[in-house]
Design a protein around this motif. Structure first.
Motif, PDB file in Angstrom:
ATOM      1  N   ASN A 937       0.784  -1.200  -0.194  1.00  0.00           N
ATOM      2  CA  ASN A 937       0.180  -0.051   0.246  1.00  0.00           C
ATOM      3  C   ASN A 937       0.948   1.286   0.030  1.00  0.00           C
ATOM      4  OD1 ASN A 937       0.680  -0.940   2.414  1.00  0.00           O
ATOM      5  ND2 ASN A 937      -0.494   0.693   3.551  1.00  0.00           N
ATOM      6  N   ARG A 938       0.361   2.373  -0.913  1.00  0.00           N
ATOM      7  CA  ARG A 938       1.051   3.544  -0.823  1.00  0.00           C
ATOM      8  C   ARG A 938       0.543   4.405  -0.015  1.00  0.00           C
ATOM      9  NH1 ARG A 938       5.000   2.076  -3.352  1.00  0.00           N
ATOM     10  NH2 ARG A 938       4.913   0.952  -5.341  1.00  0.00           N
ATOM     11  N   GLU A 939      -0.751   4.116   0.414  1.00  0.00           N
ATOM     12  CA  GLU A 939      -1.450   5.010   1.278  1.00  0.00           C
ATOM     13  C   GLU A 939      -1.179   4.529   2.684  1.00  0.00           C
ATOM     14  OE1 GLU A 939      -2.680   7.725   0.197  1.00  0.00           O
ATOM     15  OE2 GLU A 939      -1.743   7.135  -1.902  1.00  0.00           O
ATOM     16  N   PRO A 940      -1.377   5.759   3.831  1.00  0.00           N
ATOM     17  CA  PRO A 940      -1.098   4.967   5.170  1.00  0.00           C
ATOM     18  C   PRO A 940      -2.301   4.258   5.699  1.00  0.00           C
ATOM     19  CG  PRO A 940      -1.887   7.359   5.105  1.00  0.00           C
ATOM     20  CD  PRO A 940      -1.756   6.809   3.449  1.00  0.00           C
ATOM     21  N   MET A 941      -3.304   4.361   5.180  1.00  0.00           N
ATOM     22  CA  MET A 941      -4.576   3.503   5.527  1.00  0.00           C
ATOM     23  C   MET A 941      -5.405   3.144   4.210  1.00  0.00           C
ATOM     24  SD  MET A 941      -6.462   6.524   7.590  1.00  0.00           S
ATOM     25  CE  MET A 941      -5.318   7.779   7.799  1.00  0.00           C
ATOM     26  N   ASP A 942      -5.964   1.821   4.647  1.00  0.00           N
ATOM     27  CA  ASP A 942      -6.940   1.327   3.576  1.00  0.00           C
ATOM     28  C   ASP A 942      -8.002   2.391   3.051  1.00  0.00           C
ATOM     29  OD1 ASP A 942      -5.302  -0.649   3.338  1.00  0.00           O
ATOM     30  OD2 ASP A 942      -6.258  -1.728   4.259  1.00  0.00           O
ATOM     31  N   ASP A 947     -10.280  11.444   1.762  1.00  0.00           N
ATOM     32  CA  ASP A 947     -10.399  11.223   0.207  1.00  0.00           C
ATOM     33  C   ASP A 947     -11.826  11.514  -0.127  1.00  0.00           C
ATOM     34  OD1 ASP A 947      -7.817  10.285   0.075  1.00  0.00           O
ATOM     35  OD2 ASP A 947      -8.485   8.224  -0.119  1.00  0.00           O
ATOM     36  N   ARG A 948     -12.616  11.290   0.801  1.00  0.00           N
ATOM     37  CA  ARG A 948     -14.293  11.646   0.245  1.00  0.00           C
ATOM     38  C   ARG A 948     -14.309  13.050   0.261  1.00  0.00           C
ATOM     39  NH1 ARG A 948     -18.845   8.623   3.328  1.00  0.00           N
ATOM     40  NH2 ARG A 948     -17.724   6.801   2.660  1.00  0.00           N
ATOM     41  N   VAL A 949     -13.772  13.781   1.187  1.00  0.00           N
ATOM     42  CA  VAL A 949     -13.796  15.154   1.323  1.00  0.00           C
ATOM     43  C   VAL A 949     -13.286  15.762   0.030  1.00  0.00           C
ATOM     44  CG1 VAL A 949     -13.401  17.346   2.552  1.00  0.00           C
ATOM     45  CG2 VAL A 949     -13.676  14.988   3.809  1.00  0.00           C
ATOM     46  N   GLU A 950     -12.079  15.336  -0.390  1.00  0.00           N
ATOM     47  CA  GLU A 950     -11.241  15.774  -1.628  1.00  0.00           C
ATOM     48  C   GLU A 950     -12.194  15.633  -2.811  1.00  0.00           C
ATOM     49  OE1 GLU A 950      -8.341  17.573  -1.573  1.00  0.00           O
ATOM     50  OE2 GLU A 950      -8.266  17.484   0.773  1.00  0.00           O
ATOM     51  N   ASN A 951     -12.754  14.278  -2.980  1.00  0.00           N
ATOM     52  CA  ASN A 951     -13.368  13.842  -4.095  1.00  0.00           C
ATOM     53  C   ASN A 951     -14.691  14.821  -4.166  1.00  0.00           C
ATOM     54  OD1 ASN A 951     -11.633  12.064  -4.385  1.00  0.00           O
ATOM     55  ND2 ASN A 951     -12.909  10.572  -3.709  1.00  0.00           N
ATOM     56  N   ARG A 952     -15.157  15.370  -3.055  1.00  0.00           N
ATOM     57  CA  ARG A 952     -16.455  15.965  -3.110  1.00  0.00           C
ATOM     58  C   ARG A 952     -16.198  17.392  -3.487  1.00  0.00           C
ATOM     59  NH1 ARG A 952     -19.899  15.246   2.049  1.00  0.00           N
ATOM     60  NH2 ARG A 952     -20.001  13.146   1.465  1.00  0.00           N
ATOM     61  N   LYS A 953     -14.809  17.859  -2.994  1.00  0.00           N
ATOM     62  CA  LYS A 953     -14.799  19.134  -3.312  1.00  0.00           C
ATOM     63  C   LYS A 953     -14.402  19.078  -5.041  1.00  0.00           C
ATOM     64  CE  LYS A 953     -12.086  20.987   0.459  1.00  0.00           C
ATOM     65  NZ  LYS A 953     -10.467  20.856   1.154  1.00  0.00           N
TER      66      LYS A 953
END
Lengths: 955, 120
Positions: A937-942, A947-953
């Motif tokens: 995994n490249r991300e700290p958590m699965d 992410d969802r906040v970013e996506n929504r933005k």
């Protein structure tokens, strides 16, 4: 009179130092190599010559350096007449052999190696003859066995060479072991291991009840070395060696070591009936038997080998007579035998070298083709036969005279008759050497066309042959003084017996015996052909077969023992080990007494009782549930936890801290490992086996518990008062445990962190090898169960560990800093910080954490050891012992006064090693997982809510 | 208290030895871990038991302390036994991955030793 002279030490050391030279010089060519090999020998010979005048005046030169005085072992050397004679022989013949070998060895033979072995041997041999300390002598004695093994087996490609070398080593080595026992007994009788003391205590030694065992053991060493019956069989097999080796070891030096030893010990051991019957009889048998076998040997070198056996028997017999005159004759014959036998060996080598065969039956008629060799060989052989005008005659005559006056048991003639027989056989084989090799018609079927060798090759034997003649004609003038001084040394001072070295003694019994010998020898030679047929038709015990069978039986027996004990089943070894320990423990318990208990038992409060129950239940549960591996692993954590609690209660806060952090790390490690191992242990052992193991375990447990209980109720003297008293003043810390670790016993700790660092590196290396092998392929094929957790790096855990990380590091640093005065220190701090990091690994996965790591764990281990080592070395700069701690108190406002100690730098080293090693171990394990196809995994958590906040933005 | 410690050491030793004598690597490792606990406590106890007497020097006058030396020895022993366990775990793991079995005895079923012999 004793004279101190350091030259002796130089002489003893020169060959060993010189042994380094040939290996280097061989690059400069064979001649350069040989020349440089000769230099240390020549130099030693010159030094010896400088000491010789003193010795010839009857003085003894000594030099002693303390080595291990507690054991009575000192590097003590002395040079008297006997030592001078032998040292001169060893170095002189060594020089000749060096020259001869330069021409003898072929271009394919590794000559540098040969000369190195030769010099090692020379040094060992020289050590034997000038050692004053018998323990030192033993060391050199064994060294000759080892270096002669290398020399005999020099032609490694020849199976005979290897077998001969092994046989020589087995026989002489075993004799050497026996001799160690004898020498130790001798040293105990006298109370000193110095020869100069032992030789003056002859009366006391012979009167001791330990005389006979000592005598037998020492004689075993001497007889095996000097190839005396029944140990004579190894010498002919050692003839597989290159001829220079045979000429050096088996005529002049090594086989004479046994004779030397008997001569050396003569004042201490000789003169009793036991000595006479053991030594003289053995010598007599060997002399006759060796000569008889020599007569029927077709191999030139074998003939010479058995003749050497025979002559060694002669020397042994002379020493065995126990009279002073016989001992002096022995010395004289040693010189004579050296000259003619070395010359003969070299002649045989030349014949072999030029005709490519040593088989007497294929030779003959060489006198026209090789005139120089013929001359040299004939002179030497005539001397061996004991013909007048050659030196062999003189000593043989004196020997026969002595034999004629010796009574064996009740028979006044037995020794004389047998000695004459020996001489007769000796004449026969000597003449055979001349007649069957050089005389007769020239043949046309030699394997190679013979001609005389180059000057360098015949120079050495020619020189020896010249000595044979000169000594033979002018004995008293040439070697008289040497015989006198060496003989005087053998008989241990006192009045010299009357003797005279001259050719014509008048009409004596010896003259008649000589005439009989020569005449009989000629008759035997004439009848050789029919006799040879008879000899070959008669079955004889073959020594090599017997020896091989014996060795095979011994090897079989030891293999049987080894294989029954050591069959590859570790469980069995461990069971044997535990049972043995139990038996030994029981024996100690049954044999010892017990004092009254001096301490009152401490009370058991309820909390402790609960902890105890938890502990016992956990331990038993681990044992019962061990087949369910995961479960037992969880339960074992309880054990560690309870132990930590126990340490806290019993005034050991440092231990508690260490135990609990180690526990954590261990469980993590085992969990990671269990990931790859089967999760269940199958039932394999039957009830009987389990019952047996249970019995062993229960008995051991009971024993240990009883032992612990018993000693806990008794007081003990301890050195801890010193630590408590000096901890603050000397070590600058109030936490005594830590001060002990970093100061009082810092060296221990230093060693221990190195061990831990090595453990870490071993694990890393093991994984590295494993992952480069076929295992990696198998791992890549790992199939995972479909029902694995999809949320392997849960949000809650990631956040929690991220928050805890700085706090945990803080705690670690705090524990490290306070370690010197309060519970804590480098060990615990290293573990705590490892755990802090491990939490990151667990929460966010291996790859993510690894990508953020900026240092290598190997480096940490290295730096840790270096820092700790430098801190210790710093103390040495200040003129104090390694790892002495220094400290002082500093005060910078507004911070409170604090202490700086070098011990802290040391503790930093400890910290780094512990941290590095622990991380390296776990890192290695997690690499396995990566190979096994764990998703990276490249991300700290699965699942990351941001992410969802970013996506929504974006949307 | 002495009985408590002694019996704990005894039970740890007995369980340790029993597990060490098993035929698979994992129980052997567990057994060794238990044995090292036992050894450590045993060594620690050789300094005799004491309550509320940690070997940390008091700034406030005279006090009595327990024996610090066994503690120092045991402290390093704990860390070293961790190192030993770790190496052992790795060796067992490597052996298992290579041979496909974690049996500790040579020639035991499934170790692959017999197969290799048959091959050669």
């Amino acid at each position: 009179m004793f004279i101190e002279n350091g030259f002796l030490l130089v002489i003893a050391a020169l060959p060993f130092v010189g042994a380094l030279i040939p290996g280097l010089m061989i690059r400069a060519g064979r001649t350069a190599c040989a020349s440089f090999t000769a230099i240390p020998t020549a130099f030693a010979l010159v030094l010896l010559a400088m000491l010789a005048p003193e010795v010839m005046q009857g003085n003894v030169i000594r030099y002693e350096v303390e080595w291990l005085p507690q054991l009575g072992l000192s590097a003590a050397f002395f040079l008297d007449g006997l030592g001078l004679l032998f040292a001169g022989m060893i170095l002189g013949v060594g020089l000749l052999i060096t020259l001869y070998a330069r021409f003898y060895l072929s271009g394919e033979d590794p000559m540098g190696q040969f000369y190195t072995y030769l010099l090692l041997f020379q040094g060992a041999m020289l050590g034997i003859v000038i050692s004053d300390n018998i323990l030192l002598l033993l060391i050199f004695w064994e060294l000759t066995s080892l270096s002669s093994f290398l020399l005999i087996g020099y032609w490694k490609h020849l199976p005979e060479g290897r077998q001969g070398a092994r046989m020589a080593l087995a026989v002489t080595g075993a004799g050497g072991l026996a001799m160690i026992g004898g020498m130790l007994i001798l040293g105990q009788i006298v109370g000193s291991y110095n020869l100069t003391d032992i030789l003056t205590e002859g009366e006391a030694i012979r009167a001791s009840e330990w005389y006979l065992p000592a005598l037998v053991l020492i004689l075993l060493g001497a007889f095996t070395k000097s190839a005396q019956f029944p140990f004579h069989f190894w010498l002919p097999h050692a003839m597989a060696a290159p001829t220079p080796v045979s000429a050096y070891l088996h005529s002049a030096t090594m086989v004479k070591a046994g004779v030397f030893l008997m001569a050396r010990m003569w004042p201490a051991l000789a003169g009793t009936d036991a000595w006479f019957y053991l030594v003289a009889t053995t010598g007599l048998i060997t002399m006759v038997l060796g000569a008889l076998i020599a007569l029927f040997k077709d191999d030139l070198k074998a003939l010479l080998a058995f003749s050497t056996v025979s002559h060694l028997g002669l020397l042994t017999m002379l020493l065995g007579f126990g009279t002073k005159l016989a001992a002096v004759v022995a010395v004289f014959h040693i010189i004579n035998h050296l000259t003619f036998k070395a010359a003969l060996f070299m002649t045989a080598g030349i014949v072999d070298h030029e005709t490519h065969t040593r088989d007497i039956k294929r030779l003959g008629g060489l006198r026209h083709l090789m005139p120089v060799t013929f001359l040299v060989g004939t002179v030497a052989a005539l001397s061996m036969a004991g013909i007048p005008l050659f030196n062999g005659f003189l000593s043989k005559e004196m020997m026969l005279e002595e034999a004629a006056h010796t009574t064996w048991g009740n028979s006044p003639y037995a020794v004389g008759a047998l000695a004459t027989l020996g001489a007769l056989l000796s004449v026969a084989y000597s003449f055979r050497f001349i007649a069957h090799v050089f005389l007769g018609p020239v043949r046309d079927d030699y394997p190679a066309k013979p001609h005389d060798p180059p000057f360098g090759m015949w120079a050495a034997p020619a020189l020896l042959a010249a000595c044979v003649v000169i000594i033979g004609i002018l004995p008293a003038a040439v070697v008289g003084p040497l015989v006198a001084v060496a003989g005087g040394a053998v008989i241990g001072g006192g009045e010299m017996p009357y003797y005279s070295l001259k050719i014509w003694h008048g009409i004596t019994p010896a003259l008649f015996m000589s005439v009989i010998a020569v005449a009989g020898g000629l008759v035997l030679l004439a009848m050789h052909r029919p006799l040879d047929r008879v000899w070959n038709a008669v079955p004889r015990p073959e020594a090599k077969t017997i020896f091989d069978a014996l060795i095979a039986r011994v090897a079989g027996a030891s293999r049987g023992i080894t294989e029954s004990m050591h069959n590859g089943a570790i469980s069995r070894y461990l069971a044997i080990f535990f049972v043995t320990t139990l038996i030994v423990g029981y024996a100690a318990w049954a044999g010892g007494g017990l004092t009254e208990a001096t301490r009152a038992p401490l009370p058991v409060p309820p909390a402790v009782a609960i902890g105890w129950v938890l502990l016992i239940v956990a331990v038993i549960s681990v044992t019962i549930t061990h087949r369910r591996r995961f479960l037992s692993l969880v339960i074992i954590g309880v054990v560690g936890l309870m132990l930590s609690a126990g340490f806290v209660y019993l005034s050991a806060p440092d231990l508690a801290l260490t135990q609990i952090s180690v526990e954590t790390v261990t469980i993590m490690l085992l969990l990671l490992a269990l990931h790859f191992l089967p999760k269940e242990t199958p039932v394999e052992s039957g009830a009987a086996l389990r019952l047996r193991d249970g019995a062993i375990a229960a008995a051991s447990g009971l024993g240990v518990a009883a032992l612990a209980y018993t000693f806990m109720l008794r007081d003990v003297d301890t050195i801890s008062d010193f630590h408590l008293a000096n901890s603050y003043e000397g070590g600058g810390g109030t936490n005594v445990v830590n001060v002990i670790l970093v100061d009082f016993r810092g060296y221990d700790t230093y060693g221990e962190i190195i061990v831990l660092g090595i453990a870490g590196l071993v694990i890393f290396a093991l994984m590295e090898t494993l992952l480069n092998g076929p295992v990696a392929r198998r791992l890549r094929e790992t199939v995972y169960e479909p029902d694995r957790s999809r949320d392997r790096h849960p949000l809650m855990m990631v956040v929690a560990t991220r928050v805890m990380m700085p706090i945990a590091v803080m705690v670690g640093i705090y524990i490290f800093l306070r370690g010197h005065n309060e519970p804590g220190g480098g060990f615990v701090a290293g573990l705590v910080i490892s755990i802090a990091l491990l939490m990151q690994y667990m929460a966010s996965g291996f790859a993510w954490t690894q990508a953020r790591q900026r240092f290598e764990y190997h480096g940490l281990i290295g730096f840790g050891v270096i820092i700790a080592g430098l801190t210790g070395a710093g103390a040495m700069l200040a003129g104090k012992p390694f790892l002495t701690s220094a400290f002082d108190y500093f005060h910078f406002p507004p911070i409170e006064e604090f202490e700086l100690a070098t011990a802290m730098a040391f503790d930093l080293g400890v910290f780094l090693v512990v941290f590095g090693a622990v991380m390296l171990m776990l890192y290695s394990l997690s690499r396995l997982a990566r190979i096994a196809g764990e998703t990276v995994n490249r991300e700290p958590m699965d699942y990351d809510p941001t992410d969802r906040v970013e996506n929504r933005k974006e949307a | 208290m002495e009985v408590v410690v002694a019996s704990a050491v005894g039970v740890l030793t007995a369980s340790g030895i029993y597990l060490v004598l098993r035929l698979r690597a994992f129980p052997v490792i567990l057994g060794l871990a238990l044995l090292s606990y036992a050894a450590n406590v045993f060594l620690f106890a050789s300094g005799r038991l004491a309550i509320n007497m940690p070997p940390v020097l008091s700034k406030y006058g005279e006090a009595s302390y327990t024996d610090p030396l066994p503690q120092a020895l045991v402290l390093t022993a704990i860390v070293i036994s961790f190192g030993m366990t770790a190496v052992l775990v790795m060796v067992a793991l490597a052996a298992y991955l290579k041979a496909g079995s974690d049996a500790v005895n040579m020639g035991a079923p499934g170790t692959g030793a017999e197969d290799e012999e048959a091959d050669s």
